[in-house]
Motif scaffolding. Structure first.
Motif, short mmCIF file in Angstrom:
data_model
loop_
_atom_site.label_atom_id
_atom_site.label_comp_id
_atom_site.label_asym_id
_atom_site.label_seq_id
_atom_site.Cartn_x
_atom_site.Cartn_y
_atom_site.Cartn_z
N CYS A 195 0.96 -1.30 -0.09
CA CYS A 195 0.07 -0.12 -0.05
C CYS A 195 0.85 1.12 -0.02
N THR A 196 1.94 1.45 0.91
CA THR A 196 2.94 2.36 0.71
C THR A 196 3.56 2.69 -0.52
N GLN A 197 3.78 1.41 -1.21
CA GLN A 197 4.19 1.60 -2.59
C GLN A 197 3.24 1.96 -3.44
N ASN A 198 2.19 1.69 -3.35
CA ASN A 198 1.17 2.13 -4.26
C ASN A 198 0.88 3.68 -4.19
N ALA A 199 1.00 4.22 -2.85
CA ALA A 199 0.75 5.54 -2.64
C ALA A 199 2.03 6.20 -3.32
N LEU A 200 3.25 5.89 -3.11
CA LEU A 200 4.34 6.58 -3.50
C LEU A 200 4.24 6.60 -4.94
N GLU A 201 3.93 5.63 -5.57
CA GLU A 201 4.02 5.79 -7.14
C GLU A 201 2.93 6.70 -7.59
N GLN A 202 1.81 6.80 -6.96
CA GLN A 202 0.68 7.59 -7.52
C GLN A 202 1.32 9.20 -7.00
N LEU A 203 1.90 9.29 -5.92
CA LEU A 203 2.51 10.67 -5.53
C LEU A 203 3.60 11.09 -6.79
N THR A 204 4.52 10.09 -7.04
CA THR A 204 5.58 10.70 -7.69
C THR A 204 5.40 10.28 -9.39
N ASN A 205 4.54 9.64 -9.76
CA ASN A 205 4.49 8.99 -11.15
C ASN A 205 5.55 8.19 -11.58
N LEU A 206 6.44 7.70 -10.51
CA LEU A 206 7.70 6.81 -10.68
C LEU A 206 7.48 5.08 -10.24
N ARG A 207 8.02 4.29 -11.14
CA ARG A 207 7.52 3.04 -11.01
C ARG A 207 8.69 2.55 -9.92
N ILE A 208 8.33 1.91 -8.76
CA ILE A 208 9.05 1.65 -7.78
C ILE A 208 9.59 0.19 -8.18
N ASP A 209 10.84 0.08 -8.16
CA ASP A 209 11.38 -1.31 -8.51
C ASP A 209 11.55 -2.47 -7.53
N HIS A 210 12.00 -1.68 -6.39
CA HIS A 210 12.08 -2.75 -5.21
C HIS A 210 11.76 -1.84 -3.89
N PHE A 246 9.95 15.35 -8.60
CA PHE A 246 9.64 14.14 -9.34
C PHE A 246 9.97 14.25 -10.58
N ALA A 247 9.54 15.22 -11.50
CA ALA A 247 9.87 15.14 -12.90
C ALA A 247 11.27 14.96 -13.36
N ALA A 248 12.04 15.88 -12.30
CA ALA A 248 13.35 15.64 -12.51
C ALA A 248 14.11 14.26 -12.43
N LEU A 249 13.55 13.42 -11.40
CA LEU A 249 13.87 12.02 -11.26
C LEU A 249 13.48 11.26 -12.33
N ARG A 250 12.27 11.77 -12.66
CA ARG A 250 11.47 10.78 -14.04
C ARG A 250 12.57 11.14 -15.11
N ALA A 251 13.23 12.19 -15.28
CA ALA A 251 14.03 12.38 -16.57
C ALA A 251 15.53 12.14 -16.14
N ASP A 252 15.62 11.60 -15.12
CA ASP A 252 17.04 11.26 -14.49
C ASP A 252 18.08 12.24 -14.39
N ALA A 277 2.91 17.35 -21.28
CA ALA A 277 2.31 17.01 -20.24
C ALA A 277 2.47 15.66 -19.84
N THR A 278 2.38 15.79 -18.48
CA THR A 278 2.67 14.39 -17.47
C THR A 278 1.19 13.86 -17.43
N VAL A 279 1.20 12.37 -17.25
CA VAL A 279 -0.05 11.79 -16.88
C VAL A 279 0.05 11.02 -15.40
N GLU A 280 -0.86 11.47 -14.56
CA GLU A 280 -0.78 11.20 -13.08
C GLU A 280 -2.10 10.45 -12.84
N ALA A 281 -2.08 9.49 -11.90
CA ALA A 281 -3.11 8.92 -11.55
C ALA A 281 -3.81 9.56 -10.27
N ALA A 282 -5.04 9.70 -10.17
CA ALA A 282 -5.81 10.60 -9.22
C ALA A 282 -7.07 9.50 -8.44
N THR A 283 -7.35 10.01 -7.30
CA THR A 283 -8.45 9.16 -6.65
C THR A 283 -9.78 9.34 -7.27
#
Length: 599
Positions: free
Chosen positions: A247-262, A424-430, A536-542
């Motif tokens: 659940c914490t991983q789900n919340a962080l992925e939604q917040l950051t739009n980054l895929r958590i690998d581990h 988080f956009a900076a991280l997505r762009a590495d 534009a970025t695509v983000e999940a919302a509730t």
């Protein structure tokens, strides 16, 4: 929590995406079952020698009594006097004695290799048996896309680190109190860049108000999405002693739009044991701390538990250091996160100074794996060791720690926008905190050029005639102070047959980039909308439905979709982070006494 303990065949040695050599050889055992004997025999056979009978048996005793060695060559490996004399008597000539000495060296080497192989195999099985994994069926079905490899074939890796304050088992004695369930007092997103020369750990305030998507409960049902709730409540969903890392991983992925690998969870007991295994960690306290600071309910000052200044801590004292809130600064969780970042910096520095090799890491790994809960991708000793060793070449100065941009909102913490989105956009762009492109590209310019070339056709919005929006309903909001944007965007959408359900101002007019938000099951529709708005970025919302929030990039482009790339897959590089974010970063080689409190 599945509680699965994988066997040796469960490891995923190839999870580290850059193709770096895995560290399995140090843990390899030739085959299971009686590993010491079989490893020694196989080692002998690989050296071209017969395995021979096992020394020390009855046959050896009889041969020793008869003045003969235990094997066909008569070598006195048991050290008996009769066998030694027999070997010496047969040593006719200097050449034979020299040859015999060579044989002794060979057999000694073979025996040593056998012992090492058997011991290493035993260590592997021990570490592997320590590890507990959690099931992946609690992860969201609607996750961000995995990062793509750069031109060199390397891929950034995102690891979620959770410090659990579960009071189950021995953790109750270490953590104090008898509260049931588990919470996450510490959450850090570790982003290891594709170049494997930079890494950044981002602390998420536990009291930060966020949205949490649906999460799986122990009975198999799923919760409803939640809004405006504390971030650490995600780990408590289900109210179990093990917590809910999925659940914490789900919340962080939604917040950051980054895929958590581990994802890695460590509890009180494991943390205390690890610090002792490494021989203690140097820390610093800005002022003396007493028992009453650690436990405000104590009612009196109590004894001193931390002196002012630098000191080395381990075990319970190390745990007290990273959990301490009161008696330092404003007594907030923000200050505690600063000390946690300083502690992790010292931990990394200590390990690297002793050498990131199996000799250093094995005691730490033994202590850590006993109390870790990880995703199945890290569910083996080889994978965990590979991850640790993959960071050995990162310079301490290039390991950074920061906190998600925040501000107080009553008794809680609110994330600051658009700074959080830019981070988080900076991280997505590495991109690193100072704007470097760590994905194999070129370093971003320190400042934008004075002139800008006209957009090429690839920079222009997609032709409305090629985007099929029929049947997709979209709400349009202006996330800037520039007027007239919603009307222009609505016209673009209608030209592609989208249905515009409403228009208005967003809750915040400080959006730097355009965002398309979508509810459960509507990601494809959101991506179709984003095709008309480059960058534009695509983000999940509730909330159900698709919403287009126009950012400053759209305004700067004159309401024509901005001047970024051709769509979400090739979004423009994010702008530089605000100096308030990058300047607050701690490097792993910083002074341990610097920046360890707030307020």
């Amino acid at each position: 929590m599945s509680g699965e303990r994988p066997g040796p065949s469960d490891h995923d040695a190839g999870w580290w995406s850059d193709g770096a050599p895995q560290q399995e050889d140090a843990f390899h055992v030739p085959e299971p079952g009686r590993p010491a004997e079989r490893a020694a025999q196989q080692a002998g056979q690989r050296a071209g020698q017969p395995a021979g009978p096992r020394p020390g048996g009855r046959a050896d005793a009889r041969r020793a009594q008869q003045g003969r060695g235990p094997g066909a060559d008569g070598l006195a490996v048991d050290g008996g006097r009769a066998a030694a004399k027999a070997a010496a008597a047969r040593g006719n000539g200097r050449g034979k004695k020299k040859g015999n000495r060579k044989k002794v060296v060979i057999w000694t080497t073979v025996g040593a290799l056998g012992v090492i192989a058997a011991t290493s195999g035993a260590i592997y099985f021990k570490l592997n048996g320590n590890i507990t994994t959690f099931a992946s069926d609690g992860l969201s079905k609607d996750r961000p896309a995995a990062a793509t490899a750069d031109a060199n074939g390397n891929t950034p890796v995102n690891v979620l680190l959770i410090g659990s304050d579960s009071r189950g088992g021995d953790n109750k004695n270490l953590g104090g109190g008898g509260d049931a369930g588990a919470r996450s007092d510490t959450t850090i997103l570790l982003h290891v860049y594709a170049d494997h020369k930079h890494a950044v750990g981002i602390s998420i305030p536990r009291d930060a108000l966020v949205s949490i998507p649906p999460c799986k409960l122990p009975n198999g049902s799923w919760t409803k999405a939640q809004t405006n709730v504390m971030f650490n409540s995600a780990f408590a969903v289900g109210d179990t002693e093990q917590g809910n890392p999925a659940c914490t991983q789900n919340a962080l992925e939604q917040l950051t739009n980054l895929r958590i690998d581990h994802t890695i969870v460590v509890n009180f007991e494991g943390f205390a044991t690890m610090t002792s295994a490494i021989g203690g960690i140097p820390v610093c306290m800005p002022n003396a701390i007493y028992e009453g600071d650690l436990d405000p309910n104590l009612g009196h000052k109590g004894n001193q538990i931390f002196a002012k200044g630098e000191q080395t801590v381990s075990g319970q004292q190390a745990l007290d250091y990273v959990r301490l809130r009161h008696g330092v600064g404003d007594g907030s969780d923000i200050g505690r996160m600063k000390r946690q970042q300083a502690f992790l910096s010292s931990l990394i520095k200590s390990v690297k100074s002793k050498g990131m090799d199996p000799t250093t890491l094995l005691p730490l790994a033994d202590a850590a794996t006993k109390s870790l809960v990880v995703d199945k991708g890290l569910g083996s000793a080889a994978s965990l060791m590979s991850f640790a060793l993959s960071m050995k070449s990162i310079d301490l100065h290039n390991i950074k720690f920061i906190t998600t941009p925040w501000k107080y909102e009553g008794p809680r913490v609110a994330l600051v926008h658009p700074d959080t989105e830019q981070l988080f956009a900076a991280l997505r762009a590495d991109r690193t905190l100072d704007g470097q492109d760590a994905s194999g590209g070129n370093t971003a310019p320190a400042s934008p050029p004075t002139t800008q070339a006209a957009p090429t056709p690839a920079d222009a919005p997609a032709d409305p005639g090629t985007v099929k929006g029929a049947g997709i309903r979209v709400a349009v909001y202006n996330g800037t102070t520039t007027t007239g944007l919603t009307g222009k965007a609505a016209g673009t959408l209608k030209a592609s047959k989208f249905t515009v359900t409403s228009m208005g101002n967003a809750a915040s007019q400080t959006h730097a980039t355009t965002v398309v938000q979508y509810g459960p099951g509507e990601k494809a529709a959101a991506q179709t909308v984003a095709a008309l708005f480059p960058g534009a970025t695509v983000e999940a919302a509730t909330r159900a439905g698709v919403s287009l929030v126009l950012g400053q990039d759209y305004a700067d482009g004159g309401g024509s979709g901005g001047s970024g790339g051709a769509g979400p897959a090739s979004a423009a590089a994010p702008g530089p982070l605000p100096s308030s974010v990058s300047a607050a970063a701690r490097s792993a080689d910083d002074d341990p006494c610097a920046n360890v409190s707030y307020g």
